[in-house]
Design a protein around this motif. Structure first.
Motif, short mmCIF file in Angstrom:
data_model
loop_
_atom_site.label_atom_id
_atom_site.label_comp_id
_atom_site.label_asym_id
_atom_site.label_seq_id
_atom_site.Cartn_x
_atom_site.Cartn_y
_atom_site.Cartn_z
N TYR A 209 46.27 0.97 4.29
CA TYR A 209 46.50 1.16 2.89
C TYR A 209 46.35 2.71 2.40
O TYR A 209 46.04 3.41 3.49
CB TYR A 209 45.55 0.24 1.80
CG TYR A 209 44.13 0.55 2.11
CD1 TYR A 209 43.44 -0.12 2.99
CD2 TYR A 209 43.23 1.13 1.18
CE1 TYR A 209 42.00 -0.22 3.05
CE2 TYR A 209 41.93 1.26 1.03
CZ TYR A 209 41.32 0.85 2.24
OH TYR A 209 39.95 0.92 2.32
N VAL A 210 46.58 3.03 1.11
CA VAL A 210 46.46 4.20 0.75
C VAL A 210 45.66 4.56 -0.30
O VAL A 210 45.42 3.61 -1.29
CB VAL A 210 48.10 4.50 0.02
CG1 VAL A 210 48.27 6.06 -0.64
CG2 VAL A 210 49.23 4.65 1.21
N HIS A 211 44.93 5.84 -0.44
CA HIS A 211 44.09 6.17 -1.50
C HIS A 211 44.85 6.95 -2.47
O HIS A 211 45.36 7.83 -2.06
CB HIS A 211 42.84 7.01 -1.00
CG HIS A 211 41.57 6.07 -0.55
ND1 HIS A 211 40.69 6.71 0.09
CD2 HIS A 211 41.45 4.52 -0.67
CE1 HIS A 211 39.61 5.66 0.30
NE2 HIS A 211 40.03 4.69 0.02
N ALA A 212 44.71 6.70 -3.71
CA ALA A 212 45.06 7.69 -4.87
C ALA A 212 43.75 8.00 -5.79
O ALA A 212 42.87 6.91 -5.92
CB ALA A 212 46.28 6.96 -5.28
N ALA A 213 43.78 9.22 -6.31
CA ALA A 213 42.69 9.62 -7.18
C ALA A 213 43.11 10.52 -8.09
O ALA A 213 44.11 11.40 -7.51
CB ALA A 213 41.38 9.72 -6.45
N GLY A 214 42.58 10.89 -8.98
CA GLY A 214 42.75 12.16 -10.03
C GLY A 214 41.85 13.24 -9.66
O GLY A 214 40.72 12.95 -8.84
N GLY A 215 42.22 14.40 -9.85
CA GLY A 215 41.68 15.56 -9.81
C GLY A 215 41.97 16.63 -10.64
O GLY A 215 42.74 16.40 -11.82
N ALA A 227 37.19 11.96 -10.79
CA ALA A 227 36.66 12.06 -12.12
C ALA A 227 37.62 12.43 -13.32
O ALA A 227 37.25 12.46 -14.42
CB ALA A 227 35.49 12.89 -12.28
N HIS A 228 38.97 12.48 -12.78
CA HIS A 228 39.93 12.85 -14.12
C HIS A 228 40.86 11.92 -13.65
O HIS A 228 41.13 11.26 -12.63
CB HIS A 228 40.47 14.48 -13.48
CG HIS A 228 39.46 15.28 -14.05
ND1 HIS A 228 38.34 15.84 -13.05
CD2 HIS A 228 39.18 15.99 -14.87
CE1 HIS A 228 37.74 16.57 -13.50
NE2 HIS A 228 38.04 16.96 -14.65
N PRO A 229 42.12 11.93 -14.76
CA PRO A 229 43.08 11.07 -14.26
C PRO A 229 44.01 11.50 -13.22
O PRO A 229 44.03 12.63 -12.73
CB PRO A 229 43.81 11.11 -15.80
CG PRO A 229 43.20 11.81 -16.59
CD PRO A 229 42.04 12.72 -15.79
N LEU A 230 44.82 10.16 -12.91
CA LEU A 230 45.78 10.68 -11.90
C LEU A 230 46.69 11.60 -12.44
O LEU A 230 47.08 11.66 -13.50
CB LEU A 230 46.61 9.42 -11.50
CG LEU A 230 46.01 8.16 -10.47
CD1 LEU A 230 46.77 7.02 -10.85
CD2 LEU A 230 45.63 8.46 -9.48
#
Lengths: 280, 135
Positions: A209-215, A227-230
């Motif tokens: 699977y894949v991780h996605a996150a905000g920065g 801690a920020h939006p995608l």
């Protein structure tokens, strides 16, 4: 029937869209629409006293996947078998089909970094990671997936590309990939690495699977804050990955400054939209 | 390069980042500074979460400066959890009379000896109240 290229390569592996379960948002995660699986930080759990919220999710049939941060698989010091056993116990208690940690080191010389640090991409370091991964696999009881990190610095003696390093690591150990597209973006911004070239070299059929996150980008440096939006570049990288080979699943990581539930729902919907897009 | 060499180089890098060690050769000094800042910022954030509310109230804006000073002089040793660190830091504040003693608070150390074992060890690993990732 022709097998779909989108079928999960790992039996029982996650499919669809997930979110990182955290204590601070346990009720949110239970309520959010369109959550197909969750991931938990293994070090934060006691396998004998799992939070009730995870029981609720498991009763609904959602896979709950443990994700570790402290195995230091890229560390040259002896592997901490107690931590591997803890991860194995959490995976067992959760009935998880797999577990994961990072290609990184977090301790050395009696000190703890408190965060994931890069491993030099050399043949010698690769041999060390291979040894650590094999020793972990021997004890874990479930398949292990390895994640790329978001680096702020590079070793001066890096001799292999990230794609080649991770690809050979997977090939030699049979480990799966937990590909973080935000971290791939961080490598691109911070180290000038071409994410397309990394994707070219990675064994995408090993991505479980894949991780996605905000920065956030400050002064030319990308900080993978969770801690920020995608951001659009991260969604674009997910799109680029899916165009090459769609991974079975994608998961949103959010660890701080939790937004209102509808904002998290919108981020999950954005991931689903890219992930489920029909491509020519 | 042997496993031992790699261990030594990783130890030197980490010491440079968290324990005022000399910058290892070949690394971009600006990037070392950036990484060191990021590690300190993460530790500050996590410690702030673990420090009791009354300490936040007592010290106000001064708390962050004190934590930063403490972080710079106390690298986290292997075997020490963030909870241990938060406790040690607050104990120091109490010893300096910057924070009044809290009669309600049970010190982990006192209760700790009879409470050891796998479960205690696991709890001591708990990286955060939130998560291990950088912010």
């Amino acid at each position: 029937m022709t097998p779909s290229p989108d079928a999960p390569a790992l039996p029982g592996g996650p499919v669809g869209v997930g979110i990182g379960w955290r204590r601070e948002i346990d009720l949110t995660v239970e309520r959010l629409p369109g959550v197909d699986f969750v991931e938990v930080v293994a070090e934060d759990l006691d396998p004998d006293e799992l939070p009730a919220s995870l029981g609720v999710l498991r009763e609904r049939g959602l896979p709950v996947l443990p994700h570790a941060v402290s195995l230091s698989l890229g560390g040259a010091e002896p592997l901490r078998h107690d931590r591997v056993r803890h991860l194995a116990a959490v995976a067992d208690a959760l009935g998880a089909p797999m577990a994961s940690d990072h290609v990184a080191f977090v301790r050395a010389g009696g000190l703890e970094s408190g965060h994931l640090l890069p491993v030099p991409r050399t043949r010698e370091a690769l041999a060390v990671v291979v040894d650590n991964v094999r020793a972990t696999q021997a004890e874990l009881g479930v398949p292990l997936a390895l994640e790329n990190i978001a680096p702020l610095l590079a070793w001066p003696d890096d001799a292999m590309t990230e794609g080649a390093f991770l690809g050979e690591l997977c090939e030699r150990t049979g480990a799966w990939l937990l590909l973080d597209v935000a971290n791939l973006h961080a490598s691109a911004v911070n180290l000038g690495q071409d994410p397309g070239e990394v994707l070219d070299e990675l064994p995408l059929e090993r991505v479980v699977y894949v991780h996605a996150a905000g920065g956030v980008e400050r002064d030319g440096v990308y900080h993978d804050t969770h801690a920020h939006p995608l951001t659009p570049p991260v969604l674009d990288l997910l799109d680029e990955l899916c165009a090459r080979r769609r991974p079975p699943a994608v998961l949103l990581e959010r660890d701080d400054r939790y937004p209102p539930d509808d904002e998290l729902a919108a981020e999950l919907a954005a991931l689903r939209s890219v992930h489920a897009r029909v491509r020519a | 390069m042997s496993r031992e060499d790699l261990a030594a180089r990783q130890a030197a890098l980490l010491a440079a980042l968290v324990a005022d060690g000399p910058a290892p050769a070949g690394f971009d000094p600006a990037r070392l500074a950036l990484e060191a800042d990021a590690l300190r910022a993460k530790r500050r954030r996590l410690l702030l979460r673990l420090i009791p509310a009354e300490v936040h109230e007592q010290l106000g804006a001064d708390l962050v400066a004190r934590i930063d000073g403490w972080i710079r002089t106390h690298a986290r040793r292997t075997g020490t959890s963030l909870h241990d660190e938060a406790t040690a830091f607050v104990d120091l504040l109490r010893a300096a009379d910057l924070v009044p003693p809290s009669p309600r608070r049970r010190r982990r150390g006192r209760r700790g000896r009879g409470w050891r074992g796998v479960r205690a060890m696991r709890l001591s690993w708990r990286v955060t109240p939130g998560s291990p990732h950088p912010r």
